[in-house]
Design an enzyme around this catalytic site. Structure first.
Site, mmCIF file in Angstrom:
data_model
loop_
_atom_site.group_PDB
_atom_site.id
_atom_site.type_symbol
_atom_site.label_atom_id
_atom_site.label_comp_id
_atom_site.label_asym_id
_atom_site.label_seq_id
_atom_site.Cartn_x
_atom_site.Cartn_y
_atom_site.Cartn_z
ATOM 1 N N CYS A 80 0.843 6.963 -8.557
ATOM 2 C CA CYS A 80 0.996 6.361 -9.887
ATOM 3 C C CYS A 80 0.096 7.041 -10.926
ATOM 4 O O CYS A 80 0.311 8.195 -11.253
ATOM 5 C CB CYS A 80 0.781 4.857 -9.812
ATOM 6 S SG CYS A 80 1.339 4.026 -11.310
ATOM 7 N N HIS A 168 4.404 3.004 -6.037
ATOM 8 C CA HIS A 168 3.292 2.479 -5.222
ATOM 9 C C HIS A 168 3.735 2.308 -3.767
ATOM 10 O O HIS A 168 4.454 1.362 -3.453
ATOM 11 C CB HIS A 168 2.850 1.111 -5.765
ATOM 12 C CG HIS A 168 2.109 1.210 -7.056
ATOM 13 N ND1 HIS A 168 0.753 1.393 -7.121
ATOM 14 C CD2 HIS A 168 2.544 1.173 -8.334
ATOM 15 C CE1 HIS A 168 0.377 1.471 -8.376
ATOM 16 N NE2 HIS A 168 1.439 1.333 -9.145
ATOM 17 N N GLU A 170 1.941 1.348 -1.358
ATOM 18 C CA GLU A 170 1.124 0.334 -0.681
ATOM 19 C C GLU A 170 1.684 -1.074 -0.806
ATOM 20 O O GLU A 170 1.296 -1.953 -0.060
ATOM 21 C CB GLU A 170 -0.318 0.388 -1.207
ATOM 22 C CG GLU A 170 -0.535 -0.044 -2.667
ATOM 23 C CD GLU A 170 -0.266 1.064 -3.699
ATOM 24 O OE1 GLU A 170 0.422 2.028 -3.348
ATOM 25 O OE2 GLU A 170 -0.725 0.936 -4.846
#
Ligand code: XMP
Length: 511
Positions: A80, A168, A170
Site C-alpha cells: 500500500c 493489503h 494482511e
C-alpha cells in the site's frame, strides 16, 4: 532464529500489527520497527516488508526514509503506502487517484509471475484502501497485476527481489493474502519457517537461564493468561528461584482465589498466596467514584505486593507479563512522524524503591502466541482460554460503594452466568462476560410478598482486543434460564437485565 527473521518497517498503518501476526502464523519470526529507526543490525534480517500508512507520499510530513541499504540488497515487499513510497523513492510517480479505491477488488495478472503468484487464481479478491495511486512505475518497474480501478496494483523491480502491492494482503478480505505473503517470504526470500511455540520456549528458557543465572526473581501472578505463561516459562528456566506472589484482593470471582492458587501449586510453581481481602475492602469503604476506586486498589496492591516481595531476600529481578502490543513503538500519525513508546500500566505501577531489574519473557509475542506457547508447555486449556478480567475486579462492576455483602451477591450472580455459558458451550464464543450490580432497587413479587431488591445487568461481548466490542446475541432460552436461576438462587436480587450496547459509544465495563 535471529538469522531468519523479517523486518516490518512501520509507516503508521492501523494494519501493521496484523502483517506481523500473519507472518508469525507462517511460523516466521518478525519484528516491527518504526520507519525512522531502521535497526542497525539490518543484516540479521532476511527480508523486509514496508507497511501501509495514513499519510500521502506527497505530504511533507509523510515518512520518507532512505531505503538505499534495503532496496536491491534484501528481498523487499512493499504494501500500500509502502508500494507508493517505493515507486516515489525509485523514480516513479504517485498522484491523487480519480476513482474510489476502497474495499474489494479483483486481481488480473498482467505478467505471469509464477513464484510470487503461486496458487493464486485470476480474479482473486483483494482489499484496497488508498486515495493516492501509482501513475508511473519506478525505473525498471515491471507491472505484474491490475484491478478494475487500479492499473498498477502489483509490480516488481527488474533484476531485484523487490515486489510491491497496492492492496493489503494482511486483512481477512484479501482471500489469498496469506498465500502471497508465504510466496514472498518462503519462495522468494527463502526465510525458514522455524518459529514455533516449542522453538520459542526452548530459546526463551535458554536466554532466561543465561540472563538471570542464580538470581532470585519475583513475579506477581494474577490468574490471567499472560502472568501464568510468564511464570511457567521462568519456572522452567530457574525453578525455585522464581518466587510468585498471588494476591487475593477480595474482588475476584467466586472461589477463584482458592482454585487458581491450587492450580498454580499443581503446576509446581513456588507461589505464595496472600489473602488481603480485608485490607482492600477497608481501603474501599465509602468510595463510589470509579477512578478513586482504581487508585485505592492500585495503592493497596503495591503495599501488599511490596510487603511480600521484601520477604524474599536478595531478589534481583521483577518479572512481568508484558506482551508485544504493549511495547511496539508506534508511529504517531497525529503529531507528525515521531515515534512514541506506549506506556504500559504494569510498568507504571512499580515503586521506585523496589530497585529491581525487569524481565519480560513475553515482550516479543502476541496474545494468541502467548496462548499457543502456554498450550505447548501443557498449561490447562481452560486457564488459557479464560476471558479477560480487569485488575480492579468486581470493584468496577459494583456501581457505587462497595461492601462485602455486595461482593458476595455479585460473585453468586457472576458464577451462575459464567458457569451457564460454559455448560451451554457458549463461553468460548464470547470474548468477555460478566455481571454488574446496579445501584438501584426495583419492586418485585415473590410468592405473595412484595420485594424491593437489587438489579443486576449481564454483559457479554465479542471483540478482538477490547478496543471495540459488540454485544453478543445470546440465545433467548439461555438468557431466560440464567435470569430464572439468578433470581431464584441469589438472595437480594429480583431483576436481571441484559446490556445491548456496543463499544463505542459504551465501554465494556460500566465504570
Ligand atoms: P473498557 O471498559 O474500557 O474495557 O471498554 C476494555 C478492557 O479493559 C478491561 N479494563 C481494565 N483492565 N484495569 C484492568 O486491568 C482496569 O482498570 C480496567 N478497566 C477496564 C476491561 O475488562 C476490558 O477487557
Amino acid at each position: 532464529m535471529q538469522q531468519h527473521n523479517v523486518l516490518i518497517l512501520d509507516f503508521g498503518s492501523q494494519y501493521t500489527q496484523l502483517i506481523a501476526r500473519r507472518v508469525r502464523e507462517l511460523n516466521i519470526y518478525c519484528e516491527i520497527h518504526p520507519f525512522n529507526k531502521i535497526p542497525k543490525n539490518i543484516n540479521s534480517f532476511k527480508a523486509v516488508i514496508l507497511s501501509g500508512s495514513p499519510f500521502s507520499v506527497r505530504s511533507e510530513e509523510a515518512p520518507h526514509p532512505d531505503l538505499s541499504e534495503i532496496r536491491g540488497k534484501k528481498p523487499l515487499l512493499a504494501v500500500c503506502y509502502g508500494a507508493q513510497y517505493l515507486a516515489n523513492f525509485s523514480g516513479g510517480l504517485v498522484a491523487p487517484s480519480n476513482t474510489r479505491e476502497y474495499g474489494r477488488a479483483n486481481l488480473s495478472f498482467i505478467k505471469n509471475e509464477e513464484t510470487f503468484f503461486k496458487d493464486i487464481s485470476v480474479g482473486s479478491q483483494v482489499w484496497m484502501s488508498h486515495s493516492d495511486t501509482i501513475k508511473e512505475l519506478p525505473t525498471n518497474g515491471v507491472l505484474l497485476a491490475s484491478t478494475h480501478d487500479v492499473e498498477n496494483a502489483a509490480y516488481k523491480i527488474e533484476g531485484e527481489n523487490t515486489y510491491a502491492i497496492q492492496f493489503h494482503p494482511e486483512v481477512y478480505h484479501s482471500t489469498d493474502g496469506a498465500k502471497l505473503l508465504k510466496n514472498f517470504l518462503v519462495n522468494i526470500a527463502e526465510v525458514e519457517q522455524n518459529w514455533t511455540p516449542n522453538s520459542f520456549v526452548d530459546s526463551t528458557v535458554n536466554n532466561l537461564k543465561e540472563k538471570i543465572g542464580d538470581d532470585k526473581v519475583i513475579l506477581g501472578l494474577s490468574g490471567g493468561v499472560d502472568s501464568t505463561v510468564a511464570g511457567v516459562l521462568l519456572h522452567k528456566a530457574i525453578g525455585e528461584n522464581l518466587h510468585c506472589i498471588f494476591v487475593n484482593n477480595g474482588l475476584l470471582r467466586k472461589n477463584e482465589y482458592e482454585s487458581v492458587l491450587q492450580q498454580y501449586e499443581g503446576m509446581g510453581l513456588n507461589v505464595k498466596g496472600v489473602d488481603a481481602s480485608n485490607r482492600f475492602l477497608d481501603a474501599l469503604e465509602g468510595i463510589s467514584d470509579p477512578e478513586t476506586k482504581r487508585k485505592a486498589i492500585g495503592r493497596v496492591f503495591i503495599e501488599v505486593f511490596d510487603d511480600e516481595a521484601s520477604k524474599v531476600e536478595n531478589a534481583k529481578w521483577l518479572a512481568q507479563g508484558t506482551i508485544y502490543p504493549d511495547v511496539i513503538e508506534s508511529v504517531s500519525v497525529n503529531g507528525g512522524p515521531s515515534a512514541t513508546i506506549k506506556s504500559h500500566h504494569n510498568v507504571g505501577g512499580l515503586p521506585d524503591f523496589m530497585k529491581l531489574k525487569v524481565v519480560e519473557p513475553l515482550r516479543m509475542i502476541f496474545k494468541d502466541e502467548v496462548r499457543r506457547v502456554g498450550a505447548s508447555m501443557g498449561i490447562d486449556k481452560e486457564l488459557l482460554g479464560r476471558h479477560p478480567f480487569p485488575g480492579p475486579g468486581l470493584a468496577i462492576r459494583i456501581l457505587g460503594d462497595i461492601t462485602s455483602e455486595k461482593v458476595r451477591i455479585l460473585q453468586e450472580v457472576d458464577a451462575i452466568f459464567i458457569n451457564g455459558l460454559k455448560e451451554d458451550g457458549l463461553y468460548n464464543k464470547v470474548w468477555q462476560a460478566g455481571a454488574i450490580l446496579l445501584p438501584v432497587n426495583s419492586v418485585g413479587v415473590m410468592g405473595d410478598e412484595r420485594t424491593y431488591e437489587k438489579v443486576v445487568a449481564l454483559r457479554a461481548v465479542e471483540s478482538t482486543d477490547g478496543m471495540t466490542a459488540d454485544w453478543v446475541n445470546l440465545p433467548y432460552e439461555f438468557l431466560q434460564k440464567t435470569s430464572n436461576k439468578i433470581i431464584n438462587n441469589v438472595k437480594g436480587v429480583n431483576r436481571v437485565v441484559y446490556d445491548i450496547s456496543s463499544k463505542p459509544p459504551a465501554t465494556i465495563e460500566w465504570e
